[in-house]
Design an enzyme around this catalytic site. Sequence first.
Site, PDB file in Angstrom:
ATOM      1  CD  GLU A 244      72.517 -10.838  14.347  1.00 47.85           C
ATOM      2  OE1 GLU A 244      71.436 -10.847  13.735  1.00 47.85           O
ATOM      3  OE2 GLU A 244      72.803  -9.940  15.147  1.00 47.85           O
TER       4      GLU A 244
ATOM      5  CE1 TYR B 257      71.653  -6.103  17.509  1.00 49.86           C
ATOM      6  CE2 TYR B 257      71.389  -3.742  17.869  1.00 49.86           C
ATOM      7  CZ  TYR B 257      72.012  -4.798  17.221  1.00 49.86           C
ATOM      8  OH  TYR B 257      72.991  -4.554  16.304  1.00 49.86           O
TER       9      TYR B 257
ATOM     10  CD  GLU C 226      75.333  -6.491  14.602  1.00 53.38           C
ATOM     11  OE1 GLU C 226      74.116  -6.312  14.829  1.00 53.38           O
ATOM     12  OE2 GLU C 226      75.751  -7.153  13.630  1.00 53.38           O
TER      13      GLU C 226
ATOM     14  CG  HIS D 243      76.263  -8.959   8.178  1.00 56.27           C
ATOM     15  ND1 HIS D 243      76.888  -8.464   9.309  1.00 56.27           N
ATOM     16  CD2 HIS D 243      74.952  -8.680   8.338  1.00 56.27           C
ATOM     17  CE1 HIS D 243      75.974  -7.893  10.105  1.00 56.27           C
ATOM     18  NE2 HIS D 243      74.799  -8.019   9.545  1.00 56.27           N
TER      19      HIS D 243
ATOM     20  CG  ASN E 261      75.719  -9.149  16.918  1.00 53.90           C
ATOM     21  OD1 ASN E 261      76.844  -8.877  17.295  1.00 53.90           O
ATOM     22  ND2 ASN E 261      75.422  -9.387  15.651  1.00 53.90           N
TER      23      ASN E 261
ATOM     24  NE  ARG F  36      80.733  -8.099  13.309  1.00 59.08           N
ATOM     25  CZ  ARG F  36      79.403  -8.183  13.229  1.00 59.08           C
ATOM     26  NH1 ARG F  36      78.638  -7.160  13.616  1.00 59.08           N
ATOM     27  NH2 ARG F  36      78.829  -9.279  12.755  1.00 59.08           N
TER      28      ARG F  36
HETATM   29  C1  GCO Z   1      71.445  -7.892  13.146  1.00 57.58           C
HETATM   30  C2  GCO Z   1      72.317  -7.522  12.071  1.00 57.58           C
HETATM   31  C3  GCO Z   1      72.364  -6.057  11.759  1.00 57.58           C
HETATM   32  C4  GCO Z   1      71.097  -5.262  12.063  1.00 57.58           C
HETATM   33  C5  GCO Z   1      71.102  -4.774  13.505  1.00 57.58           C
HETATM   34  C6  GCO Z   1      69.792  -4.060  13.833  1.00 57.58           C
HETATM   35  O1  GCO Z   1      71.985  -8.068  14.242  1.00 57.58           O
HETATM   36  O2  GCO Z   1      70.265  -8.062  12.895  1.00 57.58           O
HETATM   37  O3  GCO Z   1      73.633  -7.947  12.342  1.00 57.58           O
HETATM   38  O4  GCO Z   1      72.593  -6.120  10.384  1.00 57.58           O
HETATM   39  O5  GCO Z   1      71.019  -4.149  11.223  1.00 57.58           O
HETATM   40  O6  GCO Z   1      71.195  -5.836  14.380  1.00 57.58           O
HETATM   41  O7  GCO Z   1      68.716  -4.926  13.620  1.00 57.58           O
END
Ligand code: GCO
Length: 471
Positions: free
Chosen positions: A193, A321, A377, A148, A319, A105
């Site tokens: 995002e 985290y 992600e 992006h 995505n 990607r």
């Molecule tokens: C995001 C972006 C990435 C970041 C990753 C870590 O999700 O913020 O797509 O560019 O680098 O997530 O923060």
Amino acid sequence: MANDASAVFDTLSPAVSKGSLADPFTPPADSALWRKNFLLGAATASYQIEGAVDEDGRLPSIWDTFSAKPGKVLAGDTGAVACDHYHRWEADIEMLASLGLEGYRLSIAWPRVMDAAGVPNRKGLDFYKRLLNRLKEKGITTFVTLYHWDLPQHLEDRGGWLNRDTAYRFADYADLMSRELAGTVDAWATLNEPWCSAYLGYGNGHHAPGLANDRFATQAMHHLLLAHGLAVPVLRANDPASQKGIVANIGRGTPNSDSAADQRAAHLFEVQHNAWILDPLLKGAYPQDLFELWPGTEPLVLDGDMETISAPLDFLGINYYFRTNVASDGAHGFRDVPLEGVERTQMGWEVYPDGLRDLLTGFKKTYHNLPPIYITENGMASDDQVTDGHVDDTQRISFLKRHLAAVDQAIKAGVDIRGYFLWSLMDNFEWVFGYERRFGVVHVDYSTQKRTVKRSAELVAKFLKERKARA
Ligand code: GCO
């Protein structure tokens, strides 16, 4: 220079290369990840890896402008050089392929391929054509993100995402790219995002262009989603064989207590992080609870906009985290209540794989038309150091294993998840945290640009090799 990618397997650390069965990454035998059609790849983004910001006619982006402002980015870092991928792309793709990753990607830098009058930049287009043709030669599935975050500065000078016209300029950009690259892109994502672009860029000002006003955030979001909706039919017309979608970051908010006020706060957190984007895309309307959180910030919506925005999707990129623990702020919103004694990454983000599973199973209940999902992600930052030519990123290995287990649990619960992309293929420019925060499964020494495959990547490669052998 990049290490000899073809010798990756020769560099496997002893615990791995000798085929130890109990390596800390391999999923259990019943995991859906063993299905050969479950796509495993890695992700990057243009401004974070390319560098060459003044080369071959590339115009400035809002991130060139923003990162040049003192105090905006840690250590004054910018994307001027980054991973020098613009010049090192061949070795980087060799390395990706040698790891056995099946998908890649990437994102296209809008300022590199069109000028302020919308005239194509041939040298910029040729860079992406060469890159994508090489990926296809290697049989790698290509996911291309059109936006992006690196908006051309000349568009920001005319209002950026606060200006409705930018949505139409984006559709023109999508038209050019899909005509030029048709046949080399397996999946187009219009935006990465929009929450970050709208809220961090125009709501609290932490990201480029650095404006701070809740009203700006909701209007910028509307024009971003309108840009997406205008682009999808253009992509369909120019490149019918590819998939079309969008990538959304999602947030898990949990209440700090069982009180009704804290439960409401957690709900509003997830409205602001998830429904703000997914409701327009999948229901054709903004969540009204958002305007309880931000009274008086309803965006200007013209007739037909919501129908345009809710154009059918072939896939939804997700995505994920971390989890955020919240309580009521005593007014009409929420406040973070960081938990003690939990596992965190170099970003300070809590490691919370259950949040990914729970959000995905929740979306399946909430959105009857939820499209197939790719985890576009997932990953973590750690202060990785090279020791004797190796990087033993133990926490990342455990992080990935646990989040892939959460993906498997969501699949078993009936969520249609078709792939997973590591964030990130290589260490890169982590926005306002610059180069200190290392998300890559490949280490980058920015003083020499030497790439070193981390143990996490070695274990992923080993799993992919085993999976291929079983197919
Ligand atoms: C995001 C972006 C990435 C970041 C990753 C870590 O999700 O913020 O797509 O560019 O680098 O997530 O923060």
